[in-house]
Design an enzyme around this catalytic site. Structure first.
Site, short mmCIF file in Angstrom:
data_model
loop_
_atom_site.label_atom_id
_atom_site.label_comp_id
_atom_site.label_asym_id
_atom_site.label_seq_id
_atom_site.Cartn_x
_atom_site.Cartn_y
_atom_site.Cartn_z
N CYS A 1 -3.98 11.05 6.51
CA CYS A 1 -2.68 10.78 7.14
C CYS A 1 -1.95 12.08 7.45
CB CYS A 1 -1.83 9.88 6.26
SG CYS A 1 -2.42 8.17 6.27
N CYS B 243 -4.22 3.19 6.53
CA CYS B 243 -3.04 3.51 5.73
C CYS B 243 -1.76 3.14 6.49
CB CYS B 243 -3.00 5.00 5.43
SG CYS B 243 -4.27 5.59 4.31
N CYS C 99 -1.94 10.61 2.08
CA CYS C 99 -3.31 11.11 1.86
C CYS C 99 -3.67 12.19 2.89
CB CYS C 99 -4.31 9.95 1.92
SG CYS C 99 -4.67 9.37 3.58
N GLU D 187 0.91 4.98 6.91
CA GLU D 187 1.42 6.08 7.73
C GLU D 187 0.78 6.08 9.11
OE1 GLU D 187 0.29 6.13 4.68
OE2 GLU D 187 1.25 7.67 3.44
N ASN E 125 -0.03 -0.60 4.90
CA ASN E 125 -1.49 -0.47 4.88
C ASN E 125 -2.16 -1.83 5.06
OD1 ASN E 125 -0.31 -0.83 2.24
ND2 ASN E 125 -2.28 -0.41 1.28
N GLU F 133 -5.91 -3.53 4.79
CA GLU F 133 -7.26 -3.29 4.27
C GLU F 133 -8.28 -4.23 4.91
OE1 GLU F 133 -6.89 -3.31 -0.02
OE2 GLU F 133 -5.77 -1.41 0.03
N1 THU Z 1 -2.84 4.24 1.41
C1 THU Z 1 -1.85 4.39 2.34
O1 THU Z 1 -1.41 3.43 2.97
N2 THU Z 1 -1.35 5.64 2.53
C2 THU Z 1 -1.79 6.76 1.90
O2 THU Z 1 -1.35 7.86 2.20
C3 THU Z 1 -2.79 6.65 0.85
C4 THU Z 1 -3.36 5.32 0.62
C5 THU Z 1 -3.41 2.91 1.22
C6 THU Z 1 -4.84 2.80 1.63
C7 THU Z 1 -5.30 1.66 0.78
O3 THU Z 1 -5.00 0.44 1.45
C8 THU Z 1 -4.45 1.76 -0.47
O4 THU Z 1 -3.35 2.57 -0.14
C9 THU Z 1 -5.18 2.35 -1.65
O5 THU Z 1 -5.74 3.56 -1.35
#
Ligand code: THU
Length: 174
Positions: free
Chosen positions: A115, A73, A112, A75, A62, A64
């Site tokens: 994703c 994310c 999530c 995925e 991920n 940000e």
């Molecule tokens: N995140 C993911 O990389 N994958 C997911 O399926 C859920 C959340 C990341 C997004 C963000 O950078 C951090 O986790 C917190 O939500």
């Protein structure tokens, strides 16, 4: 009026070493790339490793952004790169691992909703299920034989033709 019950099936393993070697290796790659997460805001690192049918492994973590919704994310970072680099290859398996920077994440963290929808697009496109394995930093590992098991009633604008491979009745109300 008809009431419709939707069930899903997942396999839960007590530990990673109960899974076959190829999955352990794929998860090891996800764990490795998890450290590359850029997560200064959430302090939550996620790693994804994708096995393609050409034996390539594509990884992602991920990433940000100070403008929060602009981040991505793990995925989707991985699956969009797989689609960009090997558009003709099928995605066979995905291994996912999440780890908080503040505490030990000892339970499986599923992808999530956004994703799941993104992964669904590729599962429908290739007309073949994608195996998904997810875990925290340690502990149990959950396996889903298909993305469809994680996202009943997924949005698919090519209904009904592309549902043939799915394991769930995604439109049980028709
Ligand atoms: N995140 C993911 O990389 N994958 C997911 O399926 C859920 C959340 C990341 C997004 C963000 O950078 C951090 O986790 C917190 O939500």
């Amino acid at each position: 009026m008809k009431e419709v019950k939707i069930e899903t099936t997942l396999q839960v393993y007590d530990a990673l070493d109960q899974l076959p070697n190829d999955i352990q290796n794929l998860m090891a790659k996800a764990v490795e790339v998890r450290d590359n997460a850029y997560a200064p805001y959430s302090k939550f690192n996620v790693g994804a490793a994708i096995m393609l049918d050409n034996n390539e492994v594509i990884v992602g973590s991920n990433q940000e952004n100070a403008s929060y919704p602009s981040g991505l994310c793990a995925e989707r970072t991985a699956i969009y790169y797989a689609g960009a680099k090997y558009p003709k290859s099928k995605i066979l398996k995905m291994a996912l691992t999440a780890s908080s920077q503040n505490q030990i994440t000892n339970k499986p963290i599923p992808p999530c909703g956004a994703c799941r929808q993104a992964i669904a697009e590729y599962e429908i496109k290739q007309n073949q299920p994608i195996e998904i394995y997810f875990m925290g930093a340690k502990g149990k590992v959950v396996k889903s034989n298909s993305l469809a098991n994680l996202l009943p009633l997924l949005f698919d604008n090519s209904v009904p033709v592309s549902y043939t491979h799915l394991t769930l009745p995604t439109t049980p109300y028709v």
